[in-house]
Design an enzyme around this catalytic site. Structure first.
Site, PDB file in Angstrom:
ATOM      1  N   LYS A  38      21.968 -33.445  71.965  1.00  0.00           N
ATOM      2  CA  LYS A  38      20.852 -32.726  71.336  1.00  0.00           C
ATOM      3  C   LYS A  38      20.380 -33.481  70.089  1.00  0.00           C
ATOM      4  CE  LYS A  38      24.174 -29.843  68.843  1.00  0.00           C
ATOM      5  NZ  LYS A  38      24.816 -28.519  68.792  1.00  0.00           N
ATOM      6  N   ARG A 132      26.020 -15.770  66.712  1.00  0.00           N
ATOM      7  CA  ARG A 132      24.778 -16.541  66.828  1.00  0.00           C
ATOM      8  C   ARG A 132      24.211 -16.220  68.199  1.00  0.00           C
ATOM      9  NH1 ARG A 132      24.783 -23.054  66.093  1.00  0.00           N
ATOM     10  NH2 ARG A 132      25.829 -22.916  68.110  1.00  0.00           N
ATOM     11  N   TYR A 266       8.831 -43.226  40.733  1.00  0.00           N
ATOM     12  CA  TYR A 266       8.091 -41.996  40.433  1.00  0.00           C
ATOM     13  C   TYR A 266       8.762 -41.222  39.314  1.00  0.00           C
ATOM     14  CZ  TYR A 266       5.197 -42.313  44.656  1.00  0.00           C
ATOM     15  OH  TYR A 266       4.296 -42.697  45.597  1.00  0.00           O
ATOM     16  N   MET A 314       8.899 -41.615  49.907  1.00  0.00           N
ATOM     17  CA  MET A 314       8.761 -41.260  51.317  1.00  0.00           C
ATOM     18  C   MET A 314       9.131 -42.438  52.228  1.00  0.00           C
ATOM     19  SD  MET A 314       5.421 -39.805  53.312  1.00  0.00           S
ATOM     20  CE  MET A 314       5.309 -38.301  52.365  1.00  0.00           C
TER      21      MET A 314
HETATM   22  C1  LIG Z   1      26.109 -28.668  68.758  1.00  0.00           C
HETATM   23  C2  LIG Z   1      27.019 -27.902  69.610  1.00  0.00           C
HETATM   24  C3  LIG Z   1      28.180 -28.506  70.102  1.00  0.00           C
HETATM   25  C4  LIG Z   1      28.659 -29.853  69.653  1.00  0.00           C
HETATM   26  O1  LIG Z   1      29.247 -29.706  68.371  1.00  0.00           O
HETATM   27  P1  LIG Z   1      29.964 -30.893  67.598  1.00  0.00           P
HETATM   28  O2  LIG Z   1      30.650 -30.215  66.466  1.00  0.00           O
HETATM   29  O3  LIG Z   1      28.906 -31.825  67.123  1.00  0.00           O
HETATM   30  O4  LIG Z   1      30.906 -31.539  68.536  1.00  0.00           O
HETATM   31  C5  LIG Z   1      28.933 -27.784  71.009  1.00  0.00           C
HETATM   32  N1  LIG Z   1      28.575 -26.535  71.385  1.00  0.00           N
HETATM   33  C6  LIG Z   1      27.483 -25.922  70.903  1.00  0.00           C
HETATM   34  C7  LIG Z   1      27.151 -24.545  71.353  1.00  0.00           C
HETATM   35  C8  LIG Z   1      26.670 -26.576  69.987  1.00  0.00           C
HETATM   36  O5  LIG Z   1      25.591 -25.962  69.499  1.00  0.00           O
END
Ligand SMILES: *Cc1c(COP(=O)(O)O)cnc(C)c1O
Length: 373
Positions: A38, A132, A266, A314
C-alpha cells in the site's frame, strides 16, 4: 523521457530479496507472506516492488485501496490482491474488473457488498480491540450471517493488532487479548464448517511472534519487508538482519561561501557563526523531506554527516558543507542511506522529525524517480 538527475530513490532489490527470504524462514510452515504494498509500497514504488516480489514467487499482496489494486493489475501483477480499506459502492465494479479481494469492514458494509448483485471475493474484518475496521468480535451472529449472503465469496477472516510494537506488559497483554478474541471467532466459525484463511500479524506481530500462539495462513508484512522498523528503538524481542531497501539521494545545485553573521533561507532563520560554505540541494518538503527538519536534520555528503541549515523549502534545502572537503556542485547528498562509512537510517530521520519511518517513506513524492540498483 524523464528526469533522473535531481533527486531519486535508489531501490536495493537484493536487500528486498534478502528480507523476503528472512521472513519466509521466520514464518511457520503453512503461513505465507502477504506483503503490504500500500501507499506506493511505502514510498518505494508499488509497481517495481510488486514486480520483484512476483519474480520471487509471492502471489498475495495487500493494498489500502481499490485504486492501488487496479494499478498493480494494470502492471500485470497476478495472484490475490486484498484491499485492506474501504471501497465506496461506486467502485465495486473496479473490484470485479480487477479481481480484487475486498475487506468487509463490518456487517452492514457486507450487506452493501452483497447488494451489488454480482459475486465479490472478500475477507471479513474482525475488530478485536483496535476499533478501526472490522465487525466487533463478540457480534458472532452478525459475523455468521455474512456467510448467508450469496454474492459474497468469503475466502478469509482477519484482524489487526494495535500494540504489537510495544514492549510494556500492558501492550503484550493487549496482544494476547486480541488474539484470544480472534481465535475464539475463528474456532466458532470453523466449528460450523466454514472454510477460510485466517490472518492477524503485521510486521511487529511477526517479529514479536512468540507472543502469538495461533496458526495463520497469511502474514501481512509491510514496513519490515522494506528493511526498516517504525522507530530506532524497534522494541523487538529478538534481533533480525533487516536490510533497508530504499536510499534517498539528491544533487547539490550550488555551493557558496557566506560570511560570519550572514543569514540564509526563508525567514533568515539560520545565521553563520563563522565563515561557512553552504550548499543548495535539489530536494524539499514536496519530495517528502520533512519541513520539521529545518535547522535540525542531517545529510551525508562525501562520507560526512552535515547539518541542514535554514528552513527546508518546497523543492530545495540548504546544507552546511564547510567540513566536507572538496564539495562541489553536482555532488550527491544522501538523505537516507549510506555514504562511505556513514549511514542515516529512515528510523533516525523519522525520529529527528518526530514521526515514524512509515510516514517518512510513504510520503516520498512522485517527483522522485525510483531506480533499482
Ligand atoms: C498497513 C497494514 C499492515 C502492514 O503493517 P506493517 O506494520 O507495516 O507491517 C498489515 N495489516 C493491516 C490491516 C494494515 O493496515
Amino acid at each position: 523521457m524523464y528526469e533522473t538527475g535531481r533527486a531519486w530513490v535508489e531501490l536495493n532489490m537484493e536487500h528486498l530479496r534478502h528480507n523476503v527470504r528472512l521472513f519466509q524462514r521466520l514464518l511457520p510452515e503453512g503461513c505465507v507472506l502477504m506483503p503490504a504494498v500500500k501507499a506506493n509500497a511505502y514510498g518505494h514504488g508499488a509497481v517495481p516492488v510488486a514486480e520483484e516480489l512476483q519474480k520471487l514467487g509471492i502471489c498475495n499482496y495487500c493494498v489500502a485501496s481499490a485504486g492501488e489494486g487496479a494499478t498493480l493489475r494494470q502492471a500485470g501483477i497476478r495472484g490475490q490482491i486484498l484491499v485492506l480499506g474501504y471501497t465506496h459502492p461506486r467502485d465495486f465494479e473496479l473490484l470485479r474488473a480487477c479481481s480484487l479481494t475486498q475487506t468487509v469492514v463490518n456487517h452492514d458494509y457486507g450487506r452493501e457488498l452483497a447488494a451489488y448483485g454480482k459475486e465479490l471475493q472478500v475477507h471479513v474484518g474482525i475488530d478485536t480491540g483496535m476499533h478501526r475496521l472490522g465487525e466487533p468480535w463478540d457480534e458472532l451472529s452478525r459475523i455468521r450471517r455474512l456467510w448467508e449472503c450469496r454474492n459474497l465469496r468469503i475466502t478469509g477472516v482477519y484482524s489487526h493488532l494495535c500494540t504489537s510494537d510495544g514492549s510494556s506488559e500492558e501492550d503484550r497483554a493487549y496482544v494476547r487479548l486480541q488474539e484470544q478474541r480472534f481465535q475464539e471467532v475463528i474456532r466458532r466459525l470453523r466449528g460450523e464448517g466454514k472454510v477460510f484463511s485466517a490472518h492477524l500479524q503485521g510486521s511487529y506481530g511477526i517479529l514479536n511472534g512468540e507472543r502469538l500462539s495461533g496458526e495463520y495462513e497469511y502474514a501481512r508484512a509491510g514496513i519490515s519487508l522494506y528493511g526498516v522498523l517504525s522507530s530506532p528503538s524497534g522494541r523487538l524481542q529478538g534481533s533480525y538482519d533487516l536490510r533497508p531497501v530504499a536510499s534517498l539521494k539528491a544533487r547539490l545545485a550550488c555551493v557558496r561561501e557566506v560570511d560570519k553573521g550572514e543569514k540564509a533561507g526563508y525567514g533568515l532563520s539560520w545565521q553563520a557563526g563563522s565563515r561557512r560554505r553552504i550548499a543548495a540541494v535539489s530536494i524539499g518538503y514536496a519530495d517528502g523531506f520533512p519541513r520539521a527538519l529545518s535547522n535540525r536534520g542531517h545529510a551525508l555528503v562525501r562520507g560526512l554527516r552535515v547539518p541542514v541549515v535554514g528552513r527546508v523549502c518546497m523543492d530545495q534545502l540548504l546544507l552546511d558543507v564547510t567540513e566536507a572537503e572538496g564539495v562541489q556542485a553536482g555532488d550527491e547528498a544522501v538523505l537516507i542511506g549510506k555514504s562511505r562509512d556513514q549511514e542515516i537510517r529512515a528510523e533516525d530521520l523519522a525520529e529527528e522529525a518526530g514521526t515514524i519511518s512509515n510516514e517518512i517513506l510513504s510520503r516520498l513524492g512522485d517527483r522522485l524517480i525510483r531506480v533499482a540498483v
